[in-house]
Design a protein around this motif. Structure first.
Motif, mmCIF file in Angstrom:
data_model
loop_
_atom_site.group_PDB
_atom_site.id
_atom_site.type_symbol
_atom_site.label_atom_id
_atom_site.label_comp_id
_atom_site.label_asym_id
_atom_site.label_seq_id
_atom_site.Cartn_x
_atom_site.Cartn_y
_atom_site.Cartn_z
ATOM 1 N N PRO A 74 9.249 22.057 -7.138
ATOM 2 C CA PRO A 74 8.413 20.948 -6.667
ATOM 3 C C PRO A 74 7.184 21.462 -5.921
ATOM 4 O O PRO A 74 7.170 22.568 -5.385
ATOM 5 N N LEU A 75 6.158 20.615 -5.895
ATOM 6 C CA LEU A 75 4.887 20.972 -5.266
ATOM 7 C C LEU A 75 4.694 20.138 -4.007
ATOM 8 O O LEU A 75 4.798 18.905 -4.058
ATOM 9 N N ALA A 76 4.407 20.781 -2.908
ATOM 10 C CA ALA A 76 4.218 20.075 -1.641
ATOM 11 C C ALA A 76 2.831 19.454 -1.583
ATOM 12 O O ALA A 76 1.859 19.977 -2.152
ATOM 13 N N ALA A 77 2.714 18.328 -0.891
ATOM 14 C CA ALA A 77 1.416 17.683 -0.690
ATOM 15 C C ALA A 77 0.444 18.663 -0.056
ATOM 16 O O ALA A 77 0.789 19.416 0.858
ATOM 17 N N GLY A 78 -0.793 18.676 -0.570
ATOM 18 C CA GLY A 78 -1.809 19.585 -0.067
ATOM 19 C C GLY A 78 -1.884 20.907 -0.798
ATOM 20 O O GLY A 78 -2.849 21.654 -0.624
ATOM 21 N N THR A 79 -0.875 21.220 -1.626
ATOM 22 C CA THR A 79 -0.867 22.478 -2.368
ATOM 23 C C THR A 79 -1.954 22.486 -3.434
ATOM 24 O O THR A 79 -2.126 21.516 -4.160
ATOM 25 N N ARG A 80 -2.673 23.582 -3.531
ATOM 26 C CA ARG A 80 -3.609 23.787 -4.644
ATOM 27 C C ARG A 80 -2.927 24.667 -5.680
ATOM 28 O O ARG A 80 -2.325 25.689 -5.328
ATOM 29 N N PHE A 81 -3.019 24.274 -6.934
ATOM 30 C CA PHE A 81 -2.362 25.029 -7.991
ATOM 31 C C PHE A 81 -3.158 24.883 -9.278
ATOM 32 O O PHE A 81 -4.060 24.035 -9.384
ATOM 33 N N ARG A 82 -2.814 25.711 -10.260
ATOM 34 C CA ARG A 82 -3.485 25.664 -11.561
ATOM 35 C C ARG A 82 -2.490 25.277 -12.644
ATOM 36 O O ARG A 82 -1.345 25.739 -12.639
ATOM 37 N N VAL A 83 -2.956 24.451 -13.550
ATOM 38 C CA VAL A 83 -2.166 24.022 -14.704
ATOM 39 C C VAL A 83 -2.899 24.478 -15.957
ATOM 40 O O VAL A 83 -4.081 24.146 -16.133
ATOM 41 N N ARG A 84 -2.226 25.228 -16.805
ATOM 42 C CA ARG A 84 -2.834 25.664 -18.068
ATOM 43 C C ARG A 84 -2.088 24.998 -19.213
ATOM 44 O O ARG A 84 -0.871 25.142 -19.346
ATOM 45 N N VAL A 85 -2.844 24.266 -20.035
ATOM 46 C CA VAL A 85 -2.282 23.544 -21.176
ATOM 47 C C VAL A 85 -2.883 24.135 -22.453
ATOM 48 O O VAL A 85 -4.110 24.217 -22.585
ATOM 49 N N THR A 86 -2.025 24.548 -23.391
ATOM 50 C CA THR A 86 -2.463 25.113 -24.674
ATOM 51 C C THR A 86 -2.128 24.114 -25.775
ATOM 52 O O THR A 86 -1.026 23.560 -25.798
ATOM 53 N N TYR A 87 -3.066 23.881 -26.699
ATOM 54 C CA TYR A 87 -2.921 22.775 -27.649
ATOM 55 C C TYR A 87 -3.589 23.112 -28.983
ATOM 56 O O TYR A 87 -4.372 24.068 -29.090
ATOM 57 N N ASP A 88 -3.278 22.292 -29.990
ATOM 58 C CA ASP A 88 -3.810 22.513 -31.338
ATOM 59 C C ASP A 88 -3.578 21.233 -32.128
ATOM 60 O O ASP A 88 -2.438 20.758 -32.224
ATOM 61 N N GLY A 89 -4.644 20.655 -32.688
ATOM 62 C CA GLY A 89 -4.448 19.426 -33.450
ATOM 63 C C GLY A 89 -5.721 18.945 -34.115
ATOM 64 O O GLY A 89 -6.755 19.627 -34.098
ATOM 65 N N HIS A 90 -5.626 17.771 -34.702
ATOM 66 C CA HIS A 90 -6.741 17.155 -35.433
ATOM 67 C C HIS A 90 -7.122 15.862 -34.718
ATOM 68 O O HIS A 90 -6.454 14.830 -34.886
ATOM 69 N N PRO A 91 -8.179 15.871 -33.922
ATOM 70 C CA PRO A 91 -8.522 14.674 -33.147
ATOM 71 C C PRO A 91 -9.068 13.523 -33.977
ATOM 72 O O PRO A 91 -9.005 12.366 -33.534
ATOM 73 N N GLY A 92 -9.604 13.786 -35.157
ATOM 74 C CA GLY A 92 -10.237 12.739 -35.955
ATOM 75 C C GLY A 92 -9.372 11.515 -36.206
ATOM 76 O O GLY A 92 -9.801 10.378 -35.988
ATOM 77 N N PRO A 93 -8.135 11.676 -36.702
ATOM 78 C CA PRO A 93 -7.314 10.504 -37.013
ATOM 79 C C PRO A 93 -6.699 9.816 -35.795
ATOM 80 O O PRO A 93 -6.109 8.747 -35.932
ATOM 81 N N VAL A 94 -6.808 10.415 -34.621
ATOM 82 C CA VAL A 94 -6.075 9.910 -33.457
ATOM 83 C C VAL A 94 -6.779 8.704 -32.846
ATOM 84 O O VAL A 94 -7.980 8.743 -32.561
ATOM 85 N N GLY A 95 -6.002 7.635 -32.650
ATOM 86 C CA GLY A 95 -6.515 6.445 -31.989
ATOM 87 C C GLY A 95 -5.751 6.173 -30.713
ATOM 88 O O GLY A 95 -4.583 6.538 -30.575
ATOM 89 N N TYR A 96 -6.411 5.519 -29.751
ATOM 90 C CA TYR A 96 -5.770 5.147 -28.495
ATOM 91 C C TYR A 96 -6.352 3.831 -28.002
ATOM 92 O O TYR A 96 -7.583 3.690 -27.892
ATOM 93 N N ASP A 97 -5.483 2.868 -27.755
ATOM 94 C CA ASP A 97 -5.884 1.573 -27.212
ATOM 95 C C ASP A 97 -7.000 0.932 -28.056
ATOM 96 O O ASP A 97 -7.952 0.368 -27.525
ATOM 97 N N GLY A 98 -6.864 1.066 -29.377
ATOM 98 C CA GLY A 98 -7.840 0.479 -30.283
ATOM 99 C C GLY A 98 -9.087 1.311 -30.501
ATOM 100 O O GLY A 98 -9.992 0.885 -31.224
ATOM 101 N N GLU A 99 -9.154 2.506 -29.899
ATOM 102 C CA GLU A 99 -10.345 3.348 -30.027
ATOM 103 C C GLU A 99 -10.056 4.562 -30.901
ATOM 104 O O GLU A 99 -8.994 5.175 -30.795
#
Length: 242
Positions: A128-153
């Motif tokens: 768990p992370l305590a309030a006030g803590t500074r930290f880094r999050v690294r997210v690695t991803y791969d996909g095709h954004p063209g066909p993706v829709g969200y909330d009608g967009e």
């Protein structure tokens, strides 16, 4: 003068035991509640128009985005590192993102990731992370954004020659994970890799280009924090005038 009788040995032993236990409790008890107080960050900040935009418990300070775009495949891959400050004790937290995720690390340690909704990543760090803590999050991803829709967009604008990642009120989740609400502004450091001969324009100032064989990485950096929907890049066979 009358001398008071000495305490019985049993009473002295009990007093010493009591003092020892009290000292032990004072030393141990303050450390125990830290994990118990941690709670999941909310999956949205309660915006009246888009209730699950943004995420509770987070203040993102900086995004370091490293993406590669393949024009013919319409494929985007890369990784983004977010510098974050926890605004509450967190057992887990959410980010807004639409593409498939390969892995997530928090403070350099692999973290569990789930997708409770199409738009949401739920990330559970190893500790768990305590309030006030500074930290880094690294997210690695791969996909095709063209066909993706969200909330009608469907906001990805691209063909085999050009791509423009720019729209309102949503754009970030198609190309980088974010705390996607205008109330959380952050610095942007954007690196986009494309085939040699294509140009890239992004937010801020151009700070460098790096060639690696047939690929060129274009690096842009903003000097002031901005809302995530304002972050953009365009790539193609442009003529750039300064």
């Amino acid at each position: 003068m009358v001398t008071p009788p000495p305490f019985p040995r049993a009473n002295v032993a009990r007093r010493r035991l009591g003092i020892g236990l009290a000292t032990l409790l004072v030393a141990v008890l303050p450390l125990a509640p830290a994990h118990a107080a941690s709670e999941p960050g909310s999956p949205g900040i309660g915006d009246g128009y888009f209730p699950i935009d943004g995420n509770g418990g987070l203040d993102v300070l900086r995004y370091d985005i490293h993406d590669r775009y393949r024009f013919r495949e319409g494929r985007l891959s890369g990784h983004t590192t977010l510098t974050v400050r926890a605004t509450q004790d967190l057992s887990s937290f959410h980010l807004d993102f639409l593409l498939p995720v390969r892995r997530v690390a928090v403070a350099g340690v692999p973290a569990d990731v789930a997708r409770p909704r199409q738009h949401e990543l739920r990330i559970t760090p190893a500790e768990p992370l305590a309030a006030g803590t500074r930290f880094r999050v690294r997210v690695t991803y791969d996909g095709h954004p063209g066909p993706v829709g969200y909330d009608g967009e469907k906001n990805w604008l691209a063909d085999e020659h050009e791509v423009v990642a720019m729209n309102q009120p949503h754009m970030a989740p198609w190309w980088f994970p974010a705390n996607d609400h205008p109330s959380d502004k952050a610095l942007m450091d954007i690196s986009i890799t494309v085939p040699r001969g294509r140009q890239v324009v992004a937010n801020g100032n151009p700070v460098g280009r790096e060639r690696d064989g047939a690929l060129v990485t274009h690096h842009w950096r903003s000097d002031e924090p901005m809302a995530t929907y304002l972050a953009m890049f365009a790539a193609g066979s442009f003529r750039v005038e300064r």
